[in-house]
Design a protein around this motif. Sequence first.
Motif, PDB file in Angstrom:
ATOM      1  N   LYS A 151       0.952  -0.900  -0.142  1.00 45.54           N
ATOM      2  CA  LYS A 151       0.096   0.097   0.143  1.00 45.54           C
ATOM      3  C   LYS A 151       0.819   1.699  -0.014  1.00 45.54           C
ATOM      4  O   LYS A 151       0.492   2.362  -0.497  1.00 45.54           O
ATOM      5  N   THR A 152       1.916   0.747   0.679  1.00 47.36           N
ATOM      6  CA  THR A 152       2.903   2.601   0.820  1.00 47.36           C
ATOM      7  C   THR A 152       3.700   2.528  -0.306  1.00 47.36           C
ATOM      8  O   THR A 152       4.461   3.714  -0.597  1.00 47.36           O
ATOM      9  N   ALA A 171       4.481   3.915  -4.181  1.00 46.87           N
ATOM     10  CA  ALA A 171       4.160   4.595  -4.935  1.00 46.87           C
ATOM     11  C   ALA A 171       3.032   3.917  -6.244  1.00 46.87           C
ATOM     12  O   ALA A 171       2.716   4.382  -6.900  1.00 46.87           O
ATOM     13  N   LYS A 200      -0.490   3.159  -5.641  1.00 45.38           N
ATOM     14  CA  LYS A 200      -1.603   4.064  -6.043  1.00 45.38           C
ATOM     15  C   LYS A 200      -2.357   3.983  -7.175  1.00 45.38           C
ATOM     16  O   LYS A 200      -3.988   4.559  -6.475  1.00 45.38           O
ATOM     17  N   LYS A 201      -2.547   3.491  -7.408  1.00 43.23           N
ATOM     18  CA  LYS A 201      -3.634   3.732  -8.624  1.00 43.23           C
ATOM     19  C   LYS A 201      -4.047   2.283  -8.164  1.00 43.23           C
ATOM     20  O   LYS A 201      -5.507   2.388  -9.179  1.00 43.23           O
ATOM     21  N   SER A 217      -6.225   1.600  -5.110  1.00 44.93           N
ATOM     22  CA  SER A 217      -6.515   2.238  -4.151  1.00 44.93           C
ATOM     23  C   SER A 217      -7.702   1.474  -3.817  1.00 44.93           C
ATOM     24  O   SER A 217      -7.857   1.092  -2.764  1.00 44.93           O
TER      25      SER A 217
END
Length: 124
Positions: free
Chosen positions: A64-65, A67, A70-71, A73
Amino acid sequence: MKTYLYLLLMVAGICAAPHMSSITELLTLLQQMRESMNLRIETPDDINDVNCISTVFEGIEQLKTNAAMKKFSEFFWKFERLKQSLTPSLGREEKCDTERKSATVFMGNLVTFIRKAALRSARA
């Protein structure tokens, strides 16, 4: 009595359907994530070991952390809902044997974990 039993089974099926749809969506998103990762994550040696559930959750947090994630989510949001349904069934965990493996291997194990969690919740 047969009518009552039929209605009860029909209601149970309707209640289970959204959950199974969520599982399918989770697995689809996970496949897309696997194709875009290059990361090493602490992975349980035996995904069937109930002592390793928190290790799986920690691996998800690591994803989750990142980068690049991010898409995805929506996956993390849906997994959080699944996690909440699993958390009450967790007891005191013992030792979990792990190894740092590629994110692809972790996610492959995660597919197995999600499918087994779906089976357990369908039986409950």
